[in-house]
Scaffold this motif. Structure first.
Motif, mmCIF file in Angstrom:
data_model
loop_
_atom_site.group_PDB
_atom_site.id
_atom_site.type_symbol
_atom_site.label_atom_id
_atom_site.label_comp_id
_atom_site.label_asym_id
_atom_site.label_seq_id
_atom_site.Cartn_x
_atom_site.Cartn_y
_atom_site.Cartn_z
ATOM 1 N N HIS A 297 0.921 -1.226 0.029
ATOM 2 C CA HIS A 297 0.514 0.019 0.393
ATOM 3 C C HIS A 297 0.576 1.870 -0.190
ATOM 4 O O HIS A 297 1.655 1.664 0.699
ATOM 5 C CB HIS A 297 -0.809 -0.076 1.414
ATOM 6 N N ILE A 298 1.572 1.963 -1.065
ATOM 7 C CA ILE A 298 1.812 2.540 -1.415
ATOM 8 C C ILE A 298 0.777 4.373 -0.897
ATOM 9 O O ILE A 298 0.047 4.437 -1.054
ATOM 10 C CB ILE A 298 2.796 3.214 -2.703
ATOM 11 N N ASP A 299 2.040 5.784 0.070
ATOM 12 C CA ASP A 299 1.451 6.761 -0.077
ATOM 13 C C ASP A 299 0.653 6.585 -0.615
ATOM 14 O O ASP A 299 0.212 8.277 -0.706
ATOM 15 C CB ASP A 299 2.124 7.201 1.245
ATOM 16 N N ASP A 300 1.759 6.879 -2.088
ATOM 17 C CA ASP A 300 1.559 7.976 -3.392
ATOM 18 C C ASP A 300 1.697 9.311 -3.335
ATOM 19 O O ASP A 300 1.082 10.071 -3.874
ATOM 20 C CB ASP A 300 -0.370 8.393 -3.360
ATOM 21 N N ILE A 301 1.951 9.659 -1.859
ATOM 22 C CA ILE A 301 2.786 10.739 -1.780
ATOM 23 C C ILE A 301 4.472 10.913 -2.088
ATOM 24 O O ILE A 301 4.445 11.816 -3.304
ATOM 25 C CB ILE A 301 1.946 11.532 -0.538
ATOM 26 N N GLU A 302 4.608 10.466 -1.859
ATOM 27 C CA GLU A 302 6.692 10.203 -0.826
ATOM 28 C C GLU A 302 6.408 9.060 -2.626
ATOM 29 O O GLU A 302 7.702 9.294 -2.501
ATOM 30 C CB GLU A 302 6.928 10.216 0.209
ATOM 31 N N VAL A 303 5.828 8.038 -2.554
ATOM 32 C CA VAL A 303 6.033 6.619 -3.241
ATOM 33 C C VAL A 303 5.219 6.574 -4.639
ATOM 34 O O VAL A 303 4.047 6.995 -4.115
ATOM 35 C CB VAL A 303 6.340 5.742 -2.063
ATOM 36 N N SER A 304 5.730 7.006 -5.700
ATOM 37 C CA SER A 304 4.369 6.735 -6.341
ATOM 38 C C SER A 304 4.234 5.199 -6.961
ATOM 39 O O SER A 304 2.942 4.839 -8.188
ATOM 40 C CB SER A 304 4.561 7.754 -7.934
ATOM 41 N N ASP A 305 5.030 4.246 -6.856
ATOM 42 C CA ASP A 305 4.824 2.875 -7.820
ATOM 43 C C ASP A 305 5.896 2.379 -6.828
ATOM 44 O O ASP A 305 7.184 2.235 -6.190
ATOM 45 C CB ASP A 305 4.972 2.276 -8.779
#
Ligand SMILES: [Zn+2]
Length: 344
Positions: A297-305
């Motif tokens: 489950h990425i945070d989609d802020i710091e990590v995009s994939d």
């Protein structure tokens, strides 16, 4: 689980620090008058190499007696003792001189590069000695980034350059006492500063080092979790990394960063090695961690994939340019290579 990392280019340590000598009065003066002392220059995080030697770089070493007077005359030059190296009974001392402030006196020299030739000088109010020094430094050498220099040179030169750039960047960022704002003076041959305010008891100040953890997460199928951060260029993928927070152990930082960035919980940890990363002041501690969960489950802020990859997956992704790996100075590169089973 993996074995400790055997080689890291920015972790070379073959020098005698002479910790007890370097604080003695007159030590630096003696070293600069020693015929076995060599001097090299650093500026703005770059290291001076002989012209035309950037592919197989080495330090541009100058006998101390050639530059001693110029260093003393240039008001912004900072000389730092880097250590003594003994090989086959022959002893050599090394001194790094940070000329960043001197180079700032010349408009074009602040951004020194391979192509930089000394041009017209404007009257900046700096001393003639500073201008002469900066002129010589920018026209006689190529200037090399530590990340390009360290993986392509000898262990001795990599260790010298890493020390010099780490210390120089601290001196550049701290010119006043953080407690009372008085000016500081350099002591211990460059390895410490002392506050000049007697009311602050001439407080001793030491280089700031910021610990960070870098963790390769591996699952029960021996797959590796590679992630693309929002700030990463292009198709760069790496492993999980972050700063250790105040009051936190390394192990706690590993578990926290893994969970925050990827949602993966980790069990057993193994320490792999550490490397200075002086951009500007990190010390990277490398770990491999066994995942206890596979769901990402990425945070989609710091990590995009973030994706689990087998060795075959990574081989294919590299061949198709879907994935590029960190550069050859980065500890992440060696961690991923160690898991992969051969140099990448
Ligand atoms: Zn102070």
């Amino acid at each position: 689980m993996m074995q400790p990392l055997r080689y890291l280019p920015l972790a070379q340590d073959v020098l005698d620090d002479r910790t007890y000598d370097r604080g003695k009065p007159g030590f630096m003066d003696d070293i600069m008058h020693d015929p076995d002392t060599s001097v090299f220059l650093v500026s703005h995080g770059l290291v001076a190499v002989p012209r035309g030697a950037r592919l197989h770089p080495r330090l541009a070493l100058l006998p101390a007696e050639y530059v001693r007077d110029a260093v003393a005359d240039a008001s912004g030059a900072l000389a730092m003792f880097m250590g003594t190296h003994t090989v086959a009974g022959r002893t050599k001392n090394y001194v790094a001189v940070d000329v960043s402030r001197v180079m700032d006196t010349v408009p074009d020299a602040a951004q020194v590069s391979a192509d930089n030739d000394f041009g017209e000088t404007a009257d900046t109010g700096s001393s003639a000695a500073d201008l002469l020094f900066a002129e010589r430094a920018s026209s006689r050498f190529d200037w090399c980034d530590l990340r390009d220099f360290a993986p392509n040179t000898t262990a001795l030169d990599a260790g010298l350059a890493t020390r010099a750039i780490s210390l120089a960047s601290w001196h550049a960022s701290q010119r006043f006492c953080p407690c009372c704002a008085s000016p500081v003076e350099t002591v211990d041959a460059g390895w410490a500063q002392r506050c000049t305010n007697e009311a602050d008891r001439n407080r001793m100040l030491f280089p700031r080092i910021e610990p960070a953890v870098i963790t390769m997460i591996v699952d029960a199928h021996d797959r590796i979790l590679l992630q693309h951060n929002a700030t990463f260029p292009g198709t760069l993928y790496s492993v999980c990394a972050g700063f250790v927070e105040a009051g936190e152990s390394l192990e706690h930082a590993v578990r926290r960063e893994c969970f925050e960035e990827t949602g993966v919980e980790v069990g057993e940890l193994r320490y792999l090695g550490s490397q200075v990363w002086p951009f500007p002041a990190s010390l990277m501690a490398g770990f491999v961690a066994q995942a206890t969960t596979d769901d990402v489950h990425i945070d989609d802020i710091e990590v995009s994939d973030a994706r689990w990859m087998s060795r075959d997956d990574l081989t294919r992704a590299l061949a198709n340019d879907e994935v590029t790996l960190p550069g050859k100075a980065a500890i992440a590169r060696y961690m991923i290579s160690q898991w992969y089973g051969k140099e990448l």
